[in-house]
Write a protein that holds these residues in place. Structure first.
Motif, PDB file in Angstrom:
ATOM      1  N   GLU A   1      11.355  12.356   9.845  1.00 46.37           N
ATOM      2  CA  GLU A   1      12.095  11.503   8.927  1.00 46.37           C
ATOM      3  C   GLU A   1      11.398  10.151   8.836  1.00 46.37           C
ATOM      4  O   GLU A   1      10.831   9.670   9.824  1.00 46.37           O
ATOM      5  CB  GLU A   1      13.530  11.277   9.424  1.00 46.37           C
ATOM      6  CG  GLU A   1      14.383  12.523   9.458  1.00 46.37           C
ATOM      7  CD  GLU A   1      14.639  13.107   8.083  1.00 46.37           C
ATOM      8  OE1 GLU A   1      14.855  12.327   7.128  1.00 46.37           O
ATOM      9  OE2 GLU A   1      14.608  14.344   7.954  1.00 46.37           O
ATOM     10  N   PHE A   2      11.426   9.530   7.653  1.00 44.30           N
ATOM     11  CA  PHE A   2      10.973   8.150   7.562  1.00 44.30           C
ATOM     12  C   PHE A   2      11.838   7.329   8.510  1.00 44.30           C
ATOM     13  O   PHE A   2      13.029   7.590   8.675  1.00 44.30           O
ATOM     14  CB  PHE A   2      11.099   7.623   6.125  1.00 44.30           C
ATOM     15  CG  PHE A   2       9.936   8.028   5.259  1.00 44.30           C
ATOM     16  CD1 PHE A   2       8.750   7.313   5.296  1.00 44.30           C
ATOM     17  CD2 PHE A   2      10.023   9.137   4.439  1.00 44.30           C
ATOM     18  CE1 PHE A   2       7.669   7.694   4.508  1.00 44.30           C
ATOM     19  CE2 PHE A   2       8.945   9.521   3.648  1.00 44.30           C
ATOM     20  CZ  PHE A   2       7.761   8.794   3.690  1.00 44.30           C
ATOM     21  N   GLY A   3      11.245   6.351   9.153  1.00 43.01           N
ATOM     22  CA  GLY A   3      11.962   5.543  10.139  1.00 43.01           C
ATOM     23  C   GLY A   3      11.746   6.022  11.563  1.00 43.01           C
ATOM     24  O   GLY A   3      12.098   5.319  12.510  1.00 43.01           O
TER      25      GLY A   3
ATOM     26  N   MET B   1       0.873  -1.174   0.000  1.00 48.87           N
ATOM     27  CA  MET B   1       0.000   0.000   0.000  1.00 48.87           C
ATOM     28  C   MET B   1       0.907   1.219   0.000  1.00 48.87           C
ATOM     29  O   MET B   1       1.808   1.318   0.843  1.00 48.87           O
ATOM     30  CB  MET B   1      -0.879   0.038   1.255  1.00 48.87           C
ATOM     31  CG  MET B   1      -1.686  -1.218   1.519  1.00 48.87           C
ATOM     32  SD  MET B   1      -2.958  -1.474   0.279  1.00 48.87           S
ATOM     33  CE  MET B   1      -2.601  -3.151  -0.218  1.00 48.87           C
ATOM     34  N   VAL B   2       0.690   2.148  -0.932  1.00 49.25           N
ATOM     35  CA  VAL B   2       1.598   3.290  -1.055  1.00 49.25           C
ATOM     36  C   VAL B   2       0.796   4.583  -1.151  1.00 49.25           C
ATOM     37  O   VAL B   2      -0.129   4.686  -1.955  1.00 49.25           O
ATOM     38  CB  VAL B   2       2.515   3.156  -2.295  1.00 49.25           C
ATOM     39  CG1 VAL B   2       3.556   4.267  -2.328  1.00 49.25           C
ATOM     40  CG2 VAL B   2       3.191   1.792  -2.337  1.00 49.25           C
TER      41      VAL B   2
ATOM     42  N   GLN C   1       7.908   3.722   6.402  1.00 47.42           N
ATOM     43  CA  GLN C   1       9.003   3.391   5.493  1.00 47.42           C
ATOM     44  C   GLN C   1       8.780   4.119   4.173  1.00 47.42           C
ATOM     45  O   GLN C   1       7.641   4.304   3.744  1.00 47.42           O
ATOM     46  CB  GLN C   1       9.039   1.887   5.236  1.00 47.42           C
ATOM     47  CG  GLN C   1       9.319   1.067   6.470  1.00 47.42           C
ATOM     48  CD  GLN C   1       9.078  -0.397   6.199  1.00 47.42           C
ATOM     49  OE1 GLN C   1       7.934  -0.841   6.168  1.00 47.42           O
ATOM     50  NE2 GLN C   1      10.153  -1.146   5.974  1.00 47.42           N
ATOM     51  N   ARG C   2       9.860   4.472   3.532  1.00 45.44           N
ATOM     52  CA  ARG C   2       9.791   5.162   2.246  1.00 45.44           C
ATOM     53  C   ARG C   2       9.909   4.133   1.125  1.00 45.44           C
ATOM     54  O   ARG C   2      10.815   3.294   1.121  1.00 45.44           O
ATOM     55  CB  ARG C   2      10.914   6.197   2.157  1.00 45.44           C
ATOM     56  CG  ARG C   2      10.800   7.105   0.960  1.00 45.44           C
ATOM     57  CD  ARG C   2      11.732   8.325   1.115  1.00 45.44           C
ATOM     58  NE  ARG C   2      11.537   9.218  -0.012  1.00 45.44           N
ATOM     59  CZ  ARG C   2      12.386   9.319  -1.038  1.00 45.44           C
ATOM     60  NH1 ARG C   2      13.505   8.608  -1.056  1.00 45.44           N
ATOM     61  NH2 ARG C   2      12.126  10.147  -2.024  1.00 45.44           N
TER      62      ARG C   2
ATOM     63  N   THR D   1       5.864   7.932  -0.254  1.00 47.28           N
ATOM     64  CA  THR D   1       6.789   8.297  -1.339  1.00 47.28           C
ATOM     65  C   THR D   1       7.412   9.668  -1.161  1.00 47.28           C
ATOM     66  O   THR D   1       8.292  10.034  -1.918  1.00 47.28           O
ATOM     67  CB  THR D   1       6.069   8.288  -2.702  1.00 47.28           C
ATOM     68  OG1 THR D   1       4.960   9.192  -2.639  1.00 47.28           O
ATOM     69  CG2 THR D   1       5.613   6.893  -3.077  1.00 47.28           C
ATOM     70  N   GLY D   2       6.964  10.439  -0.195  1.00 46.99           N
ATOM     71  CA  GLY D   2       7.491  11.792  -0.016  1.00 46.99           C
ATOM     72  C   GLY D   2       8.909  11.779   0.517  1.00 46.99           C
ATOM     73  O   GLY D   2       9.480  10.732   0.829  1.00 46.99           O
ATOM     74  N   ALA D   3       9.473  12.973   0.645  1.00 47.39           N
ATOM     75  CA  ALA D   3      10.821  13.103   1.198  1.00 47.39           C
ATOM     76  C   ALA D   3      10.802  12.913   2.711  1.00 47.39           C
ATOM     77  O   ALA D   3      11.787  12.475   3.302  1.00 47.39           O
ATOM     78  CB  ALA D   3      11.406  14.470   0.849  1.00 47.39           C
TER      79      ALA D   3
END
Length: 193
Positions: A53-55, A7-8, A93-94, A35-37
């Motif tokens: 931040e992702f993560g 799923m995105v 997650q990215r 999908t973003g920064a």
């Protein structure tokens, strides 16, 4: 058949995580990505989003926003969303950084620009396995109510895909049936790993 699903959505972790949560409860093998920064969550104003931040663990985001203004983030549903997300997985997650390790059978996106980004990303990879991946976009407005409806529609679509002996041969009928049932147009494409 048992497929692996991704799923995105863009960067706010609402639509993809709502679908991830529902599919996971129904026994599907599912992952979710943005999908973003960065992960962007609503802030006190449109010009002041909360950026992570992702993560970054969902629990950290939850605690941070509760500390900043628990009433605001409770009222707008962000705390409830983060609490749900933390029960599904540790942290966002990215797609571009994490999905390279996974090989999915079906990727679902919830806005056209994300669909385009996923297709472009898949086309830019080395296609060494020559394994087909079905990418579908179900346009879902980014609010809590629409995310819940979109997740139910996603579950129904995935159940139809699971029933097919070969999605490659029956995808046109599956898509047409979904569009007739829900009066919602889907975009879809086939790419390869």
């Amino acid at each position: 058949m048992k497929f692996r699903y991704a799923m995105v959505c863009s960067s706010n972790q609402n639509r993809s995580m709502e679908a991830h949560s529902l599919l996971k409860k129904q026994g599907f093998e599912v992952s979710s990505y943005g999908t973003g920064a960065h992960v962007k969550l609503p802030g006190p104003s449109l010009r002041e989003p909360n950026v992570y931040e992702f993560g970054t663990p969902y629990k950290h985001m939850y605690d941070d926003l509760r500390r900043k203004d628990s009433e605001l983030y409770r009222r707008n549903g962000i705390l409830a969303m983060l609490k749900r997300n933390a029960t599904v997985k540790l942290a966002p997650q990215r797609w571009q950084e994490n999905a390279v390790d996974g090989v999915f059978d079906v990727v679902l996106t919830f806005e056209e620009k994300v669909f385009d980004m996923v297709i472009e990303d898949l086309h830019n990879r080395d296609q060494v396995l020559l394994k087909a991946v079905l990418v579908i976009n179900l346009e879902v407005k980014d609010n809590h109510d629409e995310a819940a409806v979109g997740a139910k529609h996603t579950l129904d679509l995935c159940q139809e895909i699971e029933k097919a002996e070969s999605w490659e041969e029956s995808i046109d009928e599956i898509i047409a049936g979904f569009e007739n049932k829900y009066r919602r147009k889907l975009l879809y494409s086939v790419s390869f790993y």
